[in-house]
Design a protein around this motif. Sequence first.
Motif, PDB file in Angstrom:
ATOM      1  N   ILE A 182      44.208  44.037  38.622  1.00 41.66           N
ATOM      2  CA  ILE A 182      44.928  43.291  37.589  1.00 41.66           C
ATOM      3  C   ILE A 182      45.050  41.840  38.046  1.00 41.66           C
ATOM      4  O   ILE A 182      45.740  41.534  39.025  1.00 41.66           O
ATOM      5  N   ALA A 183      44.371  40.941  37.345  1.00 42.02           N
ATOM      6  CA  ALA A 183      44.346  39.540  37.765  1.00 42.02           C
ATOM      7  C   ALA A 183      45.660  38.824  37.499  1.00 42.02           C
ATOM      8  O   ALA A 183      46.087  37.965  38.277  1.00 42.02           O
ATOM      9  N   SER A 187      46.492  40.510  31.780  1.00 43.13           N
ATOM     10  CA  SER A 187      45.113  40.998  31.928  1.00 43.13           C
ATOM     11  C   SER A 187      45.034  42.506  32.151  1.00 43.13           C
ATOM     12  O   SER A 187      44.165  42.981  32.868  1.00 43.13           O
ATOM     13  N   LEU A 188      45.928  43.242  31.521  1.00 42.74           N
ATOM     14  CA  LEU A 188      45.878  44.700  31.637  1.00 42.74           C
ATOM     15  C   LEU A 188      44.679  45.235  30.864  1.00 42.74           C
ATOM     16  O   LEU A 188      44.578  45.046  29.651  1.00 42.74           O
ATOM     17  N   PRO A 189      43.729  45.926  31.525  1.00 45.35           N
ATOM     18  CA  PRO A 189      42.565  46.465  30.810  1.00 45.35           C
ATOM     19  C   PRO A 189      42.975  47.511  29.769  1.00 45.35           C
ATOM     20  O   PRO A 189      43.934  48.264  29.981  1.00 45.35           O
ATOM     21  N   ASP A 190      42.252  47.560  28.677  1.00 47.37           N
ATOM     22  CA  ASP A 190      42.557  48.547  27.641  1.00 47.37           C
ATOM     23  C   ASP A 190      42.494  49.964  28.195  1.00 47.37           C
ATOM     24  O   ASP A 190      43.302  50.828  27.830  1.00 47.37           O
ATOM     25  N   GLU A 234      34.106  46.904  39.008  1.00 56.77           N
ATOM     26  CA  GLU A 234      33.227  46.871  37.838  1.00 56.77           C
ATOM     27  C   GLU A 234      34.072  46.990  36.574  1.00 56.77           C
ATOM     28  O   GLU A 234      34.780  47.978  36.401  1.00 56.77           O
ATOM     29  N   ASP A 235      34.007  45.968  35.726  1.00 57.21           N
ATOM     30  CA  ASP A 235      34.795  45.942  34.490  1.00 57.21           C
ATOM     31  C   ASP A 235      36.274  46.177  34.772  1.00 57.21           C
ATOM     32  O   ASP A 235      36.966  46.892  34.027  1.00 57.21           O
ATOM     33  N   GLY A 236      36.757  45.596  35.851  1.00 59.08           N
ATOM     34  CA  GLY A 236      38.169  45.698  36.187  1.00 59.08           C
ATOM     35  C   GLY A 236      38.566  46.943  36.947  1.00 59.08           C
ATOM     36  O   GLY A 236      39.733  47.078  37.340  1.00 59.08           O
TER      37      GLY A 236
END
Length: 353
Positions: A182-183, A187-190, A234-236
């Motif tokens: 989590i940057a 920026s929480l990934p779906d 990869e992709d978060g």
Amino acid sequence: MTLPSPLTILIHEYVTGGGMAGEPLPESWAAEGRAMRRTLAADIAKVDAATRVVVSLDQRFAPDDGPWTTVSIEPGSYLDRLRDLARRADYTVLVAPETTGVLERLTVEIEEAGGRVLGSTSEAVALTADKSALARWFERNEIPTPRSRIIDPRDGLPADWPYYPAVLKPVDGAGSVDTFRIAGPSSLPDAARSLASALLQPLAPGVAMSAVFLVSSQGEARLIATGRQRMTVEDGRFVYEGGTIPVECPDAWPVLRNAVASVAGLRGFVGVDFLWDADRREATVLEINPRATTSCVGLCRLLPPGLLARVWLAGFADATGWDDAIDRITRAIASGPRVRFDAAGTVSEEDSE
């Protein structure tokens, strides 16, 4: 070092061994499970000529050639077959994820069926499986570990959390499954929002590493190797790609030993994931795996066939000479090559750095 003979050892790797019979099998899980199953079965079969190895196998897989007996597991018969096989064996090597309490439940099932697990107690499994409880335990025992908070990702990230970049992972996950980088607070990934409960931690500095211990039935823990993990994002998501062993990290040993000693009931093959900050000369303990990990494929390449299994068994049989045998393992690892292994268990020698 003399072991009881003859022995019957059941190898039950949950993913490929019938625990997911009738369910979809993620390809990466199956590859990693197959590698550990074959490695452990082959090594135990080398203990002596009288040792009998029994391997459970999901009926969707063709039996592997090897000096063991394969028992096919069909959907609907899993637990009954496992109980029966464990009851008939002298010991069961259980390799299963901690996720949703699988490893704990299977440990209890085998114990209640009259079998003996060649591994940690159900109480130790329960504590180490709950990453939040383990973090609090480490803090109480002054084991360096990242601060943490349980959150519901469906509600987003907490507004008062100041520690970014951060790591978000399941409270009871295994490996790097559903573990996110989590940057920042927005920026929480779906994909992370599907988790009902997760642990939020600062992304601590350091190189991702792991340690392997063998712990006797009396609780005597011996560190036999440390190695470096290969992790990518990869992709978060964090992705585990394997590791390199041995990679010496002697300054971390006191912290690692204290972490293992703090948890009562750890037995057999135990892995510790940690971060090593070379600038500060500090180790930060992340997790304890109360079971065999993928590192076993690298270790068995480094050691004479059957040595790891003999020492593992000797720790449960209270065989004389256990300490000397552990020393033999550490000497063999120290004098041998460095090996690299991937998550699917492919092993190759690596030049020392």
